[in-house]
Design a protein around this motif. Structure first.
Motif, PDB file in Angstrom:
ATOM      1  N   ALA A 183      43.909  12.124  13.853  1.00 43.61           N
ATOM      2  CA  ALA A 183      44.364  13.476  13.031  1.00 43.61           C
ATOM      3  C   ALA A 183      43.820  14.033  11.883  1.00 43.61           C
ATOM      4  CB  ALA A 183      45.845  13.202  13.134  1.00 43.61           C
ATOM      5  N   ASN A 232      40.257  15.314  12.097  1.00 47.58           N
ATOM      6  CA  ASN A 232      39.845  16.430  13.071  1.00 47.58           C
ATOM      7  C   ASN A 232      40.746  17.528  12.550  1.00 47.58           C
ATOM      8  OD1 ASN A 232      37.802  15.814  15.010  1.00 47.58           O
ATOM      9  ND2 ASN A 232      39.181  14.369  15.357  1.00 47.58           N
ATOM     10  N   ASP A 233      41.623  17.615  11.398  1.00 50.54           N
ATOM     11  CA  ASP A 233      42.161  18.631  10.712  1.00 50.54           C
ATOM     12  C   ASP A 233      41.120  19.595  10.066  1.00 50.54           C
ATOM     13  OD1 ASP A 233      43.735  20.414   9.204  1.00 50.54           O
ATOM     14  OD2 ASP A 233      45.214  18.767   8.505  1.00 50.54           O
ATOM     15  N   GLU A 234      40.911  20.689  10.829  1.00 50.40           N
ATOM     16  CA  GLU A 234      39.891  21.554   9.829  1.00 50.40           C
ATOM     17  C   GLU A 234      40.212  21.912   8.750  1.00 50.40           C
ATOM     18  OE1 GLU A 234      38.179  24.461  12.875  1.00 50.40           O
ATOM     19  OE2 GLU A 234      39.048  23.518  14.335  1.00 50.40           O
ATOM     20  N   SER A 235      41.377  22.088   8.182  1.00 53.86           N
ATOM     21  CA  SER A 235      41.694  22.514   6.963  1.00 53.86           C
ATOM     22  C   SER A 235      41.153  21.427   5.993  1.00 53.86           C
ATOM     23  CB  SER A 235      43.117  22.823   7.053  1.00 53.86           C
ATOM     24  OG  SER A 235      43.961  21.394   6.666  1.00 53.86           O
ATOM     25  N   LEU A 295      48.645  13.839   3.850  1.00 54.79           N
ATOM     26  CA  LEU A 295      49.019  14.835   4.884  1.00 54.79           C
ATOM     27  C   LEU A 295      49.809  15.820   3.859  1.00 54.79           C
ATOM     28  CD1 LEU A 295      50.030  12.588   7.603  1.00 54.79           C
ATOM     29  CD2 LEU A 295      48.193  13.968   7.529  1.00 54.79           C
TER      30      LEU A 295
END
Length: 178
Positions: free
Chosen positions: A24, A27-30, A98
């Protein structure tokens, strides 16, 4: 004695069970611009990485730890030592939390734990962080901990429609006994 536990958070080695968590984050483009990621990672690649995460920092030249909450053991982020250079006794350091765990002192505590570990256990002389000029939260985290901006890499990172400068922050261990 080495301890990687604080009041709010502790650091631990990655486990196979962390697959979905690491997947997660990676692969979080932000967050891609923080690590200069260009494409998503597959579960297969992350599983392979986790299977080899047992390598010691002297073999792998990096160390990635999960940042976990002491209250309930929830994984809240990752903290890394990278480009580990034992000859010159330095490494890069990076932190990612996060979003829901930011601004709660967790990143600060994780940074303190890994800096202490780096200077006492690994006997490093210095740590450095590469931070985009627009990343004010990271700049504040590192400068509040004593890191100093020692240079600017002009137009260093391609952001699609422009190039962004990146600052180099450094923390030197002035303990003369190491």
């Amino acid at each position: 004695m080495v301890t990687l536990k604080g009041d709010k958070a502790y650091l631990r080695a990655l486990e196979p069970e962390d697959l979905e968590f690491v997947y997660a984050i990676e692969n979080d483009e932000s967050m891609w611009k923080l690590s200069n990621t260009q494409a998503p990672y597959s579960r297969f690649l992350i599983r392979s990485y986790l299977e080899n995460a047992h390598q010691d920092i002297y073999q792998a030249r990096q160390l990635r730890l999960a940042i976990c909450l002491t209250e309930d053991n929830t994984a809240a982020g990752l903290i890394d030592l990278f480009d580990f250079d034992p000859d010159n006794r330095r490494a890069g350091i990076g932190v990612v939390l996060l979003e829901r765990y930011r601004n709660r002192g967790i990143g600060k505590e994780a940074l303190r734990l890994l800096v202490d570990y780096s200077f006492t256990h690994l006997r490093l002389r210095q740590l450095y962080a590469n931070i985009d000029v627009s990343n004010t939260a990271s700049k504040m985290l590192f400068t509040n901990f004593g890191f100093r901006c020692v240079g600017v890499k002009k137009e260093w990172n391609n952001r699609g429609t422009y190039f962004e400068d990146e600052e180099l922050y450094q923390l030197i261990n002035n303990n003369k006994t190491i």
